[in-house]
Design an enzyme around this catalytic site. Structure first.
Site, mmCIF file in Angstrom:
data_model
loop_
_atom_site.group_PDB
_atom_site.id
_atom_site.type_symbol
_atom_site.label_atom_id
_atom_site.label_comp_id
_atom_site.label_asym_id
_atom_site.label_seq_id
_atom_site.Cartn_x
_atom_site.Cartn_y
_atom_site.Cartn_z
ATOM 1 N N GLN A 113 38.218 48.948 38.700
ATOM 2 C CA GLN A 113 38.094 47.636 37.989
ATOM 3 C C GLN A 113 36.769 47.867 37.738
ATOM 4 O O GLN A 113 35.709 46.770 37.335
ATOM 5 C CB GLN A 113 38.837 46.386 37.903
ATOM 6 N N CYS A 119 40.896 42.087 37.971
ATOM 7 C CA CYS A 119 42.216 42.280 39.060
ATOM 8 C C CYS A 119 43.282 42.483 38.602
ATOM 9 O O CYS A 119 44.575 43.161 38.970
ATOM 10 C CB CYS A 119 41.756 42.405 40.356
ATOM 11 N N HIS A 422 42.124 37.412 44.075
ATOM 12 C CA HIS A 422 42.140 38.784 43.811
ATOM 13 C C HIS A 422 43.658 38.883 43.913
ATOM 14 O O HIS A 422 43.926 39.006 44.721
ATOM 15 C CB HIS A 422 41.668 39.704 45.318
ATOM 16 N N ASN A 443 44.884 49.347 45.610
ATOM 17 C CA ASN A 443 43.837 48.097 45.052
ATOM 18 C C ASN A 443 43.292 48.845 43.851
ATOM 19 O O ASN A 443 44.058 49.700 43.511
ATOM 20 C CB ASN A 443 42.916 48.300 45.918
#
Length: 501
Positions: A113, A119, A422, A443
């Protein structure tokens, strides 16, 4: 987000042993707070204010450095990031990327990102892409996060201006109006917002609408649009309260403002594909065969729900909902946040509040079925972005500073110490003696973070800092499903459950 590791300190073992001596020995010095007793307490407390004494400061410092352990601590903690100095080596060794329940197809590549708060769009599209990759026989694939980002910004601007018109009777300095003005077009979002965007605008492959510079570095456009919307808000409030303008004139003014926001977005992000206009996607499948697909963004997104598709779930994306763990509120209740959303007329934000045991049990069932899970957490707490470890025992602040940090999850929410910051994706869990001990996390910080982009989360950390998991109905009990039909408890817009991941 996350700390960086520093150069290893010489005689680390000696340092740790000496710092251990700083631990508080008398538990009576620690005040245990009952968060339920704090809520609603109205006992009067009056005492004279006291200033910090300069002589006391000198005395504290003198006494502090009489102890050689504190002189050693000064040398260590002032010359490097305290998080790195106080990182537990044993915890780093313990939290390995080893899992005995793992979905067979996690999706690739690891996404990034960059310098943006997208996110939630990365996490959701990383979940969606698994089904599309199976359908089209792909090894690697990304959906366009920038496509959803463009329309989210546009829709949030419109949502904000409508909120401003709806609150014209509220003074400008009220908490509600100031909260609305605080962040009109945040990069962040929630699962129900993703649903709204996909339902209205569909999805496109990233190759057809790749990131622009400003998608990857959103600070500048956020600043410009926020300033513009705040100015527009003042103009709309003045018009609406002047008594000289008709509703039609006010709507026309708002439309002009929206066209200006559209101009800014188009020039900085690039013109996106139209939701109903056919695009042509050329790609190579995992067998090396060249393929072509002609469809619209709306129809492409519909592949997630069609019976002809190998879908992520046995239910449509529409049916998936958010379980949350908010110990401030009663469990098995429905929560919503006032005035939180992105699309006028879209689905509101709702959460089914459950215990962590219920939330984790649903996640384990989904992983056993081979399904990735969108989840929200407070990623900056007790974590390291370089090692990719999230564990409550990773950083020993008590060892370094001789202070106890003992707030509960509810207390952290009540004091603003923690919130959802997040969104990521769960793809595996390691279970020992019937209980989860660690979780595998995909992630969106690129391959240089964690272990080639993958993080590991201890179950202890999950209990304390995970707030949300998006599940489908068949993985929870009827009792939990029935909560969706309840009248929701409405939390104020500034509540921590209104934080956008």
């Amino acid at each position: 987000m996350g700390g960086t590791q520093s150069t290893p300190i010489a005689s680390e073992k000696l340092l740790i042993e000496r710092l251990r001596a700083l631990e508080v020995k008398d538990d009576n010095e620690y005040v245990h707070v009952d968060e339920k007793a704090v809520v609603g307490t109205k006992k009067e407390f009056k005492a004279p204010w006291t200033a910090v004494s300069v002589s006391d400061i000198g005395k504290w410092e003198h006494e502090l450095f009489e102890d050689p352990k504190n002189r050693l601590a000064l040398s260590a903690l002032s010359s490097a990031d305290p998080k790195a100095v106080l990182t537990s080596r044993s915890t780093q060794i313990e939290d390995q990327q080893v899992f005995n329940i793992k979905i067979p197809f996690e999706g690739a590549p690891i996404t990034n990102q960059r310098s943006s708060g997208r996110c939630w769009l990365f996490a959701s599209t990383n979940v969606f892409r698994v089904a599309l990759m199976k359908r089209h026989s792909l090894d690697k694939f990304e959906l366009s996060q920038a496509y959803l980002f463009f329309y989210d910004k546009l829709e949030k601007a419109n949502y904000f201006l409508e909120q401003i018109l709806d609150t014209v009777d509220e003074p400008l300095d009220t908490r509600l109006v100031r909260t609305l003005l605080g962040s009109p077009v945040s990069d962040g979002g929630q699962w129900d917002m993703v649903y709204n965007l996909v339902n209205k605008y569909g999805l496109v492959p990233q190759v057809l609408y790749p990131d622009s510079f400003n998608a990857q570095n959103s600070g500048a456009i956020n600043s410009i649009i926020t300033t513009k919307l705040r100015e527009d808000a003042l103009k709309l409030r003045a018009l609406a309260t002047s008594g000289t303008k008709s509703g039609k004139e006010i709507v026309a003014m708002k439309e002009k403002m929206m066209r200006e926001i559209h101009l800014i977005l188009t020039l900085t992000l690039g013109p996106p594909p139209s939701p109903s206009t056919e695009f042509t996607w050329n790609y190579i499948d995992k067998n090396g065969a060249a393929k072509t697909l002609k469809t619209t963004p709306i129809d492409f997104a519909a592949e997630l729900s069609t019976p002809k598709s190998i879908r992520i779930t046995n239910s449509t994306v529409h049916d998936m909902f958010s379980l949350v763990n908010d110990p401030r509120n009663e469990y098995n209740t429905l929560l919503t946040v006032s005035r939180l959303g992105n699309i006028v007329g879209g689905r509101g934000i709702t959460y089914v509040n459950v215990t962590m045991d219920v939330l984790k049990a649903a996640c384990i069932k989904m992983l056993k079925e081979g399904l990735p899970i969108f989840f929200g957490s407070d990623v900056g707490k007790y974590s390291n972005s370089q090692s990719g470890i999230m564990d409550t025992s990773l950083i020993d602040y008590e060892l370094g500073f001789n202070v106890k940090l003992g707030m509960s999850k509810a207390q952290r929410l009540m004091t603003g110490e923690s919130a959802m910051t997040h969104a990521m994706v769960l793809t595996a869990v390691h279970i020992v003696d019937g209980k989860p001990v660690r979780w595998r996390v995909q992630n969106s910080w690129g391959e240089t973070a964690g272990e080639e982009g993958w993080f590991v989360m201890s179950d202890r950390w999950m209990d304390e800092f995970v707030y949300q998991a998006v599940v489908e109905p068949r993985f929870v009990s009827k009792e939990v499903r029935d909560v969706l039909d309840m009248k929701p408890k409405v939390l104020p817009r500034w509540d921590p459950m209104g934080a956008l991941a």
